[in-house]
Design a protein around this motif. Structure first.
Motif, PDB file in Angstrom:
ATOM      1  N   ALA A  80       0.828  -1.202   0.000  1.00  0.00           N
ATOM      2  CA  ALA A  80       0.000   0.000   0.000  1.00  0.00           C
ATOM      3  C   ALA A  80       0.864   1.254   0.000  1.00  0.00           C
ATOM      4  CB  ALA A  80      -0.938  -0.006   1.208  1.00  0.00           C
ATOM      5  N   ARG A  81       1.997   1.201   0.706  1.00  0.00           N
ATOM      6  CA  ARG A  81       2.883   2.379   0.730  1.00  0.00           C
ATOM      7  C   ARG A  81       3.520   2.602  -0.636  1.00  0.00           C
ATOM      8  NH1 ARG A  81       5.952   4.149   6.018  1.00  0.00           N
ATOM      9  NH2 ARG A  81       3.738   4.398   6.442  1.00  0.00           N
ATOM     10  N   ASP A  82       3.925   1.505  -1.316  1.00  0.00           N
ATOM     11  CA  ASP A  82       4.460   1.643  -2.674  1.00  0.00           C
ATOM     12  C   ASP A  82       3.415   2.280  -3.593  1.00  0.00           C
ATOM     13  OD1 ASP A  82       6.811   0.361  -1.920  1.00  0.00           O
ATOM     14  OD2 ASP A  82       6.053  -1.615  -2.473  1.00  0.00           O
ATOM     15  N   PHE A  83       2.186   1.791  -3.471  1.00  0.00           N
ATOM     16  CA  PHE A  83       1.098   2.296  -4.309  1.00  0.00           C
ATOM     17  C   PHE A  83       0.832   3.766  -4.019  1.00  0.00           C
ATOM     18  CE2 PHE A  83      -3.490   2.903  -5.120  1.00  0.00           C
ATOM     19  CZ  PHE A  83      -3.515   2.590  -6.472  1.00  0.00           C
ATOM     20  N   SER A  84       0.827   4.131  -2.734  1.00  0.00           N
ATOM     21  CA  SER A  84       0.582   5.518  -2.358  1.00  0.00           C
ATOM     22  C   SER A  84       1.672   6.435  -2.894  1.00  0.00           C
ATOM     23  CB  SER A  84       0.504   5.637  -0.830  1.00  0.00           C
ATOM     24  OG  SER A  84       0.354   6.979  -0.431  1.00  0.00           O
ATOM     25  N   ALA A  85       2.942   5.994  -2.781  1.00  0.00           N
ATOM     26  CA  ALA A  85       4.052   6.816  -3.273  1.00  0.00           C
ATOM     27  C   ALA A  85       3.957   7.011  -4.779  1.00  0.00           C
ATOM     28  CB  ALA A  85       5.388   6.170  -2.905  1.00  0.00           C
ATOM     29  N   ALA A  86       3.600   5.941  -5.505  1.00  0.00           N
ATOM     30  CA  ALA A  86       3.459   6.049  -6.955  1.00  0.00           C
ATOM     31  C   ALA A  86       2.327   7.001  -7.317  1.00  0.00           C
ATOM     32  CB  ALA A  86       3.212   4.669  -7.565  1.00  0.00           C
ATOM     33  N   ALA A  87       1.198   6.896  -6.596  1.00  0.00           N
ATOM     34  CA  ALA A  87       0.064   7.776  -6.870  1.00  0.00           C
ATOM     35  C   ALA A  87       0.427   9.232  -6.604  1.00  0.00           C
ATOM     36  CB  ALA A  87      -1.138   7.360  -6.021  1.00  0.00           C
ATOM     37  N   GLU A  88       1.116   9.490  -5.489  1.00  0.00           N
ATOM     38  CA  GLU A  88       1.493  10.865  -5.161  1.00  0.00           C
ATOM     39  C   GLU A  88       2.401  11.455  -6.235  1.00  0.00           C
ATOM     40  OE1 GLU A  88       3.170  10.928  -1.293  1.00  0.00           O
ATOM     41  OE2 GLU A  88       1.281  10.521  -0.259  1.00  0.00           O
ATOM     42  N   ARG A  89       3.326  10.628  -6.729  1.00  0.00           N
ATOM     43  CA  ARG A  89       4.239  11.126  -7.766  1.00  0.00           C
ATOM     44  C   ARG A  89       3.473  11.447  -9.048  1.00  0.00           C
ATOM     45  NH1 ARG A  89       9.942   8.326  -9.645  1.00  0.00           N
ATOM     46  NH2 ARG A  89      10.238   9.542 -11.548  1.00  0.00           N
ATOM     47  N   MET A  90       2.525  10.590  -9.418  1.00  0.00           N
ATOM     48  CA  MET A  90       1.759  10.844 -10.640  1.00  0.00           C
ATOM     49  C   MET A  90       0.839  12.052 -10.484  1.00  0.00           C
ATOM     50  SD  MET A  90       0.975   7.070 -12.311  1.00  0.00           S
ATOM     51  CE  MET A  90       0.429   6.203 -10.847  1.00  0.00           C
ATOM     52  N   VAL A  91       0.218  12.190  -9.313  1.00  0.00           N
ATOM     53  CA  VAL A  91      -0.650  13.343  -9.072  1.00  0.00           C
ATOM     54  C   VAL A  91       0.157  14.637  -9.155  1.00  0.00           C
ATOM     55  CG1 VAL A  91      -2.064  14.526  -7.354  1.00  0.00           C
ATOM     56  CG2 VAL A  91      -2.358  12.081  -7.724  1.00  0.00           C
ATOM     57  N   ALA A  92       1.356  14.618  -8.552  1.00  0.00           N
ATOM     58  CA  ALA A  92       2.199  15.819  -8.575  1.00  0.00           C
ATOM     59  C   ALA A  92       2.585  16.190 -10.005  1.00  0.00           C
ATOM     60  CB  ALA A  92       3.447  15.593  -7.729  1.00  0.00           C
ATOM     61  N   ALA A  93       2.822  15.178 -10.845  1.00  0.00           N
ATOM     62  CA  ALA A  93       3.179  15.456 -12.234  1.00  0.00           C
ATOM     63  C   ALA A  93       1.978  15.927 -13.050  1.00  0.00           C
ATOM     64  CB  ALA A  93       3.778  14.202 -12.878  1.00  0.00           C
ATOM     65  N   ARG A  94       0.802  15.395 -12.739  1.00  0.00           N
ATOM     66  CA  ARG A  94      -0.414  15.723 -13.503  1.00  0.00           C
ATOM     67  C   ARG A  94      -1.002  17.059 -13.082  1.00  0.00           C
ATOM     68  NH1 ARG A  94      -3.713  15.384 -17.708  1.00  0.00           N
ATOM     69  NH2 ARG A  94      -5.429  13.905 -17.653  1.00  0.00           N
ATOM     70  N   ARG A  95      -0.870  17.395 -11.782  1.00  0.00           N
ATOM     71  CA  ARG A  95      -1.420  18.657 -11.263  1.00  0.00           C
ATOM     72  C   ARG A  95      -0.304  19.461 -10.590  1.00  0.00           C
ATOM     73  NH1 ARG A  95      -6.603  16.650  -7.716  1.00  0.00           N
ATOM     74  NH2 ARG A  95      -6.938  14.645  -8.713  1.00  0.00           N
ATOM     75  N   PRO A  96       0.679  19.883 -11.352  1.00  0.00           N
ATOM     76  CA  PRO A  96       1.822  20.555 -10.736  1.00  0.00           C
ATOM     77  C   PRO A  96       1.447  21.888 -10.104  1.00  0.00           C
ATOM     78  CG  PRO A  96       1.879  20.831 -13.118  1.00  0.00           C
ATOM     79  CD  PRO A  96       0.759  19.889 -12.823  1.00  0.00           C
ATOM     80  N   GLU A  97       2.096  22.185  -8.970  1.00  0.00           N
ATOM     81  CA  GLU A  97       1.955  23.523  -8.402  1.00  0.00           C
ATOM     82  C   GLU A  97       2.617  24.525  -9.341  1.00  0.00           C
ATOM     83  OE1 GLU A  97       3.573  23.707  -4.524  1.00  0.00           O
ATOM     84  OE2 GLU A  97       1.945  22.588  -3.591  1.00  0.00           O
TER      85      GLU A  97
END
Length: 674
Positions: free
Chosen positions: A367-384
């Motif tokens: 679950a932690r691997d999955f969460s880290a991957a999701a966070e990285r993709m979200v950050a790339a898709r919705r960059p500040e």
């Protein structure tokens, strides 16, 4: 105009037309050939500086042609293009034995090919650079770029208009081939092979993928095996459907969920169920699909922040078809992609990277691997929105660079007096710095050395801009601490590419070193650094700054009764709330354990209390599940200190906020004291 001459050996005239037009517009002389005999005639007639060779030619392979060519041209730079040749053994044959500089995987974009062509030569084989005033004439440059774009768009449209004719002709060949006409079957294979290698270059990636599937069905028949009529018919029907090229709807707007939405594509129903469960645990929305078509349908229907696909979906490397199909969607060309596989051998990772994957998760994943991957993709898709500072004594140069970079994802601020750099950095807090080397007063080298000796700015990415690119300059730039450099006149596309690449690497580095893995908030040291910067900014602007100390109520009881994993979920969700409900300029951190801190620039005690009260209400409305499934709710208490009334240092504000947090606990918890 003097230019490099390229031999372009490719039997598909459509690809020759597209790529040849593009390379000629970029200053190259292109000599086309569609067979080995034509290529030899070109080499006899014209000296060439490099060659681009297709992997499958009429009557022979591209490797065989190169082997013959090496007898007379042992040093000629060669790029090899093919939809195959992806294993390491073939790579070694081409690069080590035949001297191929680079293998380019089809379908490729003309822009990608240009990158590798440019790298063949010590100096760029482009038209003479425009004078330094070129940046001032941005509109004229845009006209030239628009002309090329219009030319390529016309070629793409013409190719698309011919697709149905090509498919109809292919159908007739297949009918004859199924009736025993071996020559028709061989011709059908040639047509399909060209579609596989060329359609993607024209922007029809789905057609390329389906053609590749049909090519795989036809391949055994070339060796004399009987034709699988059912498989042939099914593969052709999917290709014909893809060639109709329906209009694609615009992408939906991103949802407000801070955890993001990930599309998981896998044939394993058990893994899909586990992914959905993991998503609920870590606050990530999960949608699932089992086939290429289902994945595309989901991505068209709703917003997704990224895709996690099984690399071997439906067969070895079958998941790459999902990547190509999604990238072909008009609204999804930069959709972040992660792949998951059991082996993760080098060949697989190379193939995944060529398909656009930026992350590989070994199976099984946690679950932690999955969460880290999701966070990285979200950050790339919705960059500040990033902030870039340009320092140049020429206001026109600042204006031109600003025009080139400014966008919804990037803010640009200019400074034309290098003496005010440190004050400007403290005020604007940029994510990247562009420095002109030659300025009155301190040079770009001097400023770079100053930054590298200042702890607060040692990690700030710095790009130098100069008209000099000799060895001495390059050494001086890197010795001064620069990360990269750009030559004048600055090309808009190169400027954007270098800046964006540096910003992304910096973001990933900061995520790893400065953020708490569970909550995603700043750790104590980077939080204090950010708070001190905001406090200094509040003094300069004469604005208040509110410091808030938060503590989850009865957290030990949560751990003891509902389990430590449930306690982690509480902290994770509170971290996500704090991360999603505040402004970019607000600093948020995990102080330790169940304690959190927030710095709110420009807020007084009353407004800060209202902001925290909304977050507290949102948290108390959430239902958490204990490790055994028992539901429960949580609250938090908070103390607020405001500068300058409660102190004008970070230490004084922390002491006051901590004391008021203690008072909130003593007064019954689930309250805010200011």
């Amino acid at each position: 105009m003097s230019s490099r001459t390229l031999l372009f050996l490719e039997d598909d005239k459509d690809l020759q037309s597209l790529v040849g037009t593009f390379l000629r517009e970029k200053g190259y002389r292109v000599e086309p050939a569609r067979s080995a005999a034509e290529a030899q005639a070109v080499l006899t007639r014209v000296p060439v500086d490099a060659a681009i060779v297709d992997g499958l030619l009429p009557g022979m392979t591209g490797a065989d042609f190169i082997r013959e060519l090496r007898k007379t041209q042992p040093k000629l730079p060669i790029l090899f293009a093919s939809a195959f040749w992806k294993d390491l053994k073939s790579h070694e044959l081409l690069t080590r034995q035949l001297g191929v500089v680079r293998i380019i995987h089809k379908p490729y974009k003309p822009e990608e090919l240009l990158v590798w062509v440019n790298q063949l030569f010590p100096a760029p084989a482009l038209p003479p650079p425009p004078p330094p005033e070129a940046l001032e004439e941005a509109e004229e440059v845009d006209v030239a770029v628009d002309d090329l774009a219009a030319s390529l768009a016309a070629l793409n449209a013409a190719y698309g208009a011919r697709l149905k004719e090509k498919v109809a002709a292919l159908e007739a060949l297949l009918v004859r081939g199924r009736g025993g006409d071996a020559a028709a079957l061989e011709e059908a294979y040639t047509v399909v092979h060209k579609l596989h290698g060329t359609a993607g270059s024209y922007g029809f990636a789905a057609v390329s993928i389906r053609a590749g599937q049909l090519e795989a069905v036809l391949l055994p028949a070339r060796a004399g095996a009987p034709v699988d009529a059912a498989a042939l018919d099914a593969a052709f029907r999917t290709l014909a459907a893809a060639a109709s090229v329906p209009v694609k709807p615009a992408a939906a707007a991103p949802p407000q969920s801070s955890g993001g939405v990930v599309l998981v594509v896998d044939e394993d129903a058990k893994l899909l169920a586990e992914a959905e469960h993991m998503g609920r645990q870590v606050g990530v929305g999960v949608v699932t699909a089992r086939t290429v078509d289902a994945a595309c349908e989901v991505a068209r229907r709703q917003w997704v922040d990224g895709v996690l696909v099984h690399l071997d979906l439906g067969g070895p490397l079958g998941g790459l078809a999902v990547a190509h199909a999604l990238r072909a969607e008009e609204s999804l060309p930069v959709l972040p992609l992660a792949v998951t596989g059991a082996r993760g051998v080098l060949e697989e990772r190379v193939a995944a990277a060529h398909a656009g994957a930026s992350l590989f998760l070994p199976r099984p994943f946690t679950a932690r691997d999955f969460s880290a991957a999701a966070e990285r993709m979200v950050a790339a898709r919705r960059p500040e929105r990033a902030r870039v500072m340009v320092v140049d004594d020429d206001p026109d140069a600042i204006a031109a660079l600003t025009q080139s970079l400014a966008s919804d994802q990037m803010e640009v601020v200019g400074l034309n007096d290098a003496h005010g750099l440190m004050e400007a950095l403290a005020q604007h807090r940029p994510d990247l710095l562009l420095l002109d080397v030659q300025m009155p007063g301190p040079s770009g080298f001097d400023l770079c050395r100053i930054l590298r000796s200042t702890p607060e700015w040692q990690e700030l990415p710095v790009l130098l801009i100069t008209a000099h690119l000799g060895l001495e300059f390059r050494l001086a730039a890197f010795q001064a601490g620069a990360d990269d450099y750009l030559s004048k006149p600055v090309l808009r596309e190169e400027l954007r590419a270098r800046v964006q690449a540096r910003l992304e690497r910096t973001r990933l580095s900061r995520e790893r070193s400065e953020r708490d893995g569970l909550t995603g908030l700043l750790l104590r040291r980077p939080f204090l650094d950010g708070l001190r910067a905001r406090l200094a900014e509040s003094r300069r602007q004469g604005r208040p700054l509110a410091l808030c100390f938060l503590d989850v109520d009865h957290f030990k009881h949560v751990n003891d009764r509902y389990g430590h994993l449930a306690g982690d979920r509480v902290l994770m969700w509170l971290g996500r709330l704090l991360g999603a409900r505040f402004r970019r300029e607000d600093v948020r951190g995990r102080w330790g354990g169940e304690e959190f801190v927030v710095g709110l620039l420009g807020e007084d005690a009353g407004s800060a209390s209202e902001i925290l009260a909304r977050t507290a209400a949102e948290l108390s409305d959430m239902t958490f599940d204990g490790d055994t499934g028992e539901p429960f709710h949580v609250t938090f208490s908070a103390g607020i200190a405001v500068s300058p009334g409660d102190g004008d240092t970070v230490e004084a504000l922390l002491r006051t906020a901590d004391a008021r947090l203690l008072r909130a606990k003593e007064n019954g918890r689930n309250r805010i004291e200011a």
